[in-house]
Design a protein around this motif. Structure first.
Motif, PDB file in Angstrom:
ATOM      1  N   ILE A 216       0.850  -1.284   0.032  1.00  0.00           N
ATOM      2  CA  ILE A 216       0.177  -0.064   0.063  1.00  0.00           C
ATOM      3  C   ILE A 216       0.923   1.253   0.128  1.00  0.00           C
ATOM      4  O   ILE A 216       2.016   1.313   0.723  1.00  0.00           O
ATOM      5  N   GLY A 217       0.686   2.345  -0.759  1.00  0.00           N
ATOM      6  CA  GLY A 217       1.138   3.540  -0.887  1.00  0.00           C
ATOM      7  C   GLY A 217       2.203   3.723  -2.086  1.00  0.00           C
ATOM      8  O   GLY A 217       2.649   4.845  -2.540  1.00  0.00           O
ATOM      9  N   LEU A 218       2.500   2.583  -2.763  1.00  0.00           N
ATOM     10  CA  LEU A 218       3.256   2.729  -3.974  1.00  0.00           C
ATOM     11  C   LEU A 218       2.302   2.955  -5.348  1.00  0.00           C
ATOM     12  O   LEU A 218       0.951   2.483  -5.111  1.00  0.00           O
ATOM     13  N   ASN A 219       2.527   3.518  -6.402  1.00  0.00           N
ATOM     14  CA  ASN A 219       2.043   3.478  -7.574  1.00  0.00           C
ATOM     15  C   ASN A 219       2.230   2.248  -8.480  1.00  0.00           C
ATOM     16  O   ASN A 219       3.330   2.042  -8.236  1.00  0.00           O
ATOM     17  N   VAL A 220       1.228   1.786  -9.288  1.00  0.00           N
ATOM     18  CA  VAL A 220       1.471   0.841 -10.107  1.00  0.00           C
ATOM     19  C   VAL A 220       1.265   1.491 -11.481  1.00  0.00           C
ATOM     20  O   VAL A 220       0.208   1.870 -11.742  1.00  0.00           O
ATOM     21  N   THR A 221       1.967   1.178 -12.508  1.00  0.00           N
ATOM     22  CA  THR A 221       1.688   1.299 -13.876  1.00  0.00           C
ATOM     23  C   THR A 221       1.764   0.386 -14.895  1.00  0.00           C
ATOM     24  O   THR A 221       2.548  -0.526 -14.743  1.00  0.00           O
ATOM     25  N   ALA A 222       0.772   0.129 -15.633  1.00  0.00           N
ATOM     26  CA  ALA A 222       0.566  -0.940 -16.530  1.00  0.00           C
ATOM     27  C   ALA A 222       0.743  -0.356 -17.958  1.00  0.00           C
ATOM     28  O   ALA A 222       0.521   0.742 -18.273  1.00  0.00           O
ATOM     29  N   ARG A 223       1.501  -1.222 -18.916  1.00  0.00           N
ATOM     30  CA  ARG A 223       1.733  -1.059 -20.271  1.00  0.00           C
ATOM     31  C   ARG A 223       1.181  -1.965 -21.332  1.00  0.00           C
ATOM     32  O   ARG A 223       1.494  -3.078 -21.029  1.00  0.00           O
ATOM     33  N   ALA A 224       0.401  -1.642 -22.208  1.00  0.00           N
ATOM     34  CA  ALA A 224       0.003  -2.645 -23.041  1.00  0.00           C
ATOM     35  C   ALA A 224       0.518  -1.881 -24.479  1.00  0.00           C
ATOM     36  O   ALA A 224       0.359  -1.074 -24.875  1.00  0.00           O
ATOM     37  N   GLU A 225       0.931  -3.097 -25.316  1.00  0.00           N
ATOM     38  CA  GLU A 225       1.694  -2.830 -26.711  1.00  0.00           C
ATOM     39  C   GLU A 225       1.046  -3.809 -27.462  1.00  0.00           C
ATOM     40  O   GLU A 225       0.988  -4.901 -27.333  1.00  0.00           O
ATOM     41  N   LEU A 226       0.344  -3.207 -28.629  1.00  0.00           N
ATOM     42  CA  LEU A 226      -0.470  -4.079 -29.587  1.00  0.00           C
ATOM     43  C   LEU A 226       0.744  -4.514 -30.293  1.00  0.00           C
ATOM     44  O   LEU A 226       1.675  -3.941 -31.051  1.00  0.00           O
ATOM     45  N   VAL A 227       0.607  -6.015 -30.464  1.00  0.00           N
ATOM     46  CA  VAL A 227       1.692  -6.848 -31.085  1.00  0.00           C
ATOM     47  C   VAL A 227       1.058  -7.675 -32.318  1.00  0.00           C
ATOM     48  O   VAL A 227       1.774  -8.114 -33.007  1.00  0.00           O
ATOM     49  N   GLU A 228      -0.189  -7.848 -32.338  1.00  0.00           N
ATOM     50  CA  GLU A 228      -1.026  -8.363 -33.479  1.00  0.00           C
ATOM     51  C   GLU A 228      -2.294  -7.996 -33.843  1.00  0.00           C
ATOM     52  O   GLU A 228      -2.998  -7.810 -32.645  1.00  0.00           O
ATOM     53  N   VAL A 229      -2.515  -7.741 -35.181  1.00  0.00           N
ATOM     54  CA  VAL A 229      -4.090  -7.410 -35.315  1.00  0.00           C
ATOM     55  C   VAL A 229      -4.414  -8.515 -36.239  1.00  0.00           C
ATOM     56  O   VAL A 229      -3.685  -8.597 -37.385  1.00  0.00           O
ATOM     57  N   ASP A 230      -5.485  -9.167 -36.113  1.00  0.00           N
ATOM     58  CA  ASP A 230      -5.942 -10.234 -36.747  1.00  0.00           C
ATOM     59  C   ASP A 230      -7.563 -10.056 -37.035  1.00  0.00           C
ATOM     60  O   ASP A 230      -8.423 -10.782 -36.264  1.00  0.00           O
TER      61      ASP A 230
ATOM     62  N   LYS B  12     -10.836  -8.823 -36.196  1.00  0.00           N
ATOM     63  CA  LYS B  12     -11.442  -8.095 -35.055  1.00  0.00           C
ATOM     64  C   LYS B  12     -10.407  -8.490 -33.711  1.00  0.00           C
ATOM     65  O   LYS B  12     -10.722  -7.934 -32.379  1.00  0.00           O
ATOM     66  N   ARG B  13      -9.553  -9.386 -33.735  1.00  0.00           N
ATOM     67  CA  ARG B  13      -8.896  -9.818 -32.638  1.00  0.00           C
ATOM     68  C   ARG B  13      -7.436  -9.083 -32.600  1.00  0.00           C
ATOM     69  O   ARG B  13      -6.681  -8.944 -33.572  1.00  0.00           O
ATOM     70  N   LEU B  14      -7.562  -8.819 -31.263  1.00  0.00           N
ATOM     71  CA  LEU B  14      -6.085  -7.889 -30.983  1.00  0.00           C
ATOM     72  C   LEU B  14      -5.407  -8.511 -29.954  1.00  0.00           C
ATOM     73  O   LEU B  14      -5.936  -8.960 -28.954  1.00  0.00           O
ATOM     74  N   VAL B  15      -4.067  -8.680 -30.079  1.00  0.00           N
ATOM     75  CA  VAL B  15      -3.011  -9.416 -29.151  1.00  0.00           C
ATOM     76  C   VAL B  15      -2.157  -8.175 -28.432  1.00  0.00           C
ATOM     77  O   VAL B  15      -1.405  -7.611 -29.423  1.00  0.00           O
TER      78      VAL B  15
ATOM     79  N   HIS C 251      -2.176 -10.518 -23.702  1.00  0.00           N
ATOM     80  CA  HIS C 251      -3.575 -10.199 -23.401  1.00  0.00           C
ATOM     81  C   HIS C 251      -4.311 -10.335 -24.933  1.00  0.00           C
ATOM     82  O   HIS C 251      -3.759  -9.575 -25.736  1.00  0.00           O
ATOM     83  N   GLU C 252      -5.536 -10.595 -25.051  1.00  0.00           N
ATOM     84  CA  GLU C 252      -6.514 -10.816 -26.139  1.00  0.00           C
ATOM     85  C   GLU C 252      -7.557  -9.899 -25.990  1.00  0.00           C
ATOM     86  O   GLU C 252      -8.287 -10.250 -24.893  1.00  0.00           O
ATOM     87  N   ARG C 253      -7.899  -9.161 -26.929  1.00  0.00           N
ATOM     88  CA  ARG C 253      -9.215  -8.460 -26.898  1.00  0.00           C
ATOM     89  C   ARG C 253      -9.832  -8.579 -28.180  1.00  0.00           C
ATOM     90  O   ARG C 253      -9.147  -8.886 -29.287  1.00  0.00           O
ATOM     91  N   PHE C 254     -11.139  -8.285 -28.505  1.00  0.00           N
ATOM     92  CA  PHE C 254     -11.738  -8.452 -29.491  1.00  0.00           C
ATOM     93  C   PHE C 254     -12.604  -7.171 -29.844  1.00  0.00           C
ATOM     94  O   PHE C 254     -13.286  -6.590 -28.858  1.00  0.00           O
ATOM     95  N   ILE C 255     -12.563  -6.620 -31.140  1.00  0.00           N
ATOM     96  CA  ILE C 255     -13.472  -5.351 -31.304  1.00  0.00           C
ATOM     97  C   ILE C 255     -14.818  -5.879 -31.500  1.00  0.00           C
ATOM     98  O   ILE C 255     -14.974  -6.719 -32.297  1.00  0.00           O
TER      99      ILE C 255
END
Length: 130
Positions: free
Chosen positions: A74-88, A90-93, A110-114
């Motif tokens: 508790i008390g520290l900051n956390v930063t997440a970073r995501a870089e798009l490495v594949e577009v197939d 509507k599928r994004l990796v 991480h995988e996401r879909f449009i």
């Protein structure tokens, strides 16, 4: 839509009692919870592509495979970073990473879909009438 490999998004959060393993039920300790780290990574990925998709679209997470490698108090900051490495279609990796103020605490993919937001919500709500 002009999605290209290399697009980067980030999100950050302060570790507090609300996002500890103890509070979130993923453990018994007052450290940054793995589910909170995963949510932050998903947020970074969502942010990365939001300006590159149609206004009536959104993205939804469908898969995540990450390692939580170090505890953050508790008390520290956390930063997440995501870089798009594949577009197939509507599928994004994305390659995802998380850091606290002392170094890397997590990494994975991480995988996401449009999706069309209105159709997606309508389909989800239709479950109430089944």
């Amino acid at each position: 839509m002009d999605l290209k490999v290399g697009i980067i998004g980030s999100a950050d959060i302060l570790v507090s009692e609300e996002n500890t393993a103890k509070t979130m039920g993923s453990g018994s300790l007052d450290v940054f919870a793995t589910p909170a780290m995963i949510a932050l990574m998903e947020k970074a990925a969502s942010i990365a592509v939001q300006n590159y998709i149609d206004e009536d679209s959104s993205t939804v997470g469908t898969m995540i495979n990450v390692k939580h490698m170090a505890a953050t108090p508790i008390g520290l900051n956390v930063t997440a970073r995501a870089e798009l490495v594949e577009v197939d279609g509507k599928r994004l990796v994305f390659n995802v990473e998380a850091f606290d103020e002392k170094g890397k605490i997590g990494e994975g993919q991480h995988e996401r879909f449009i999706i069309n937001a209105q159709r997606f919500i309508s389909k989800a709500k239709s479950k109430l009438n089944e």
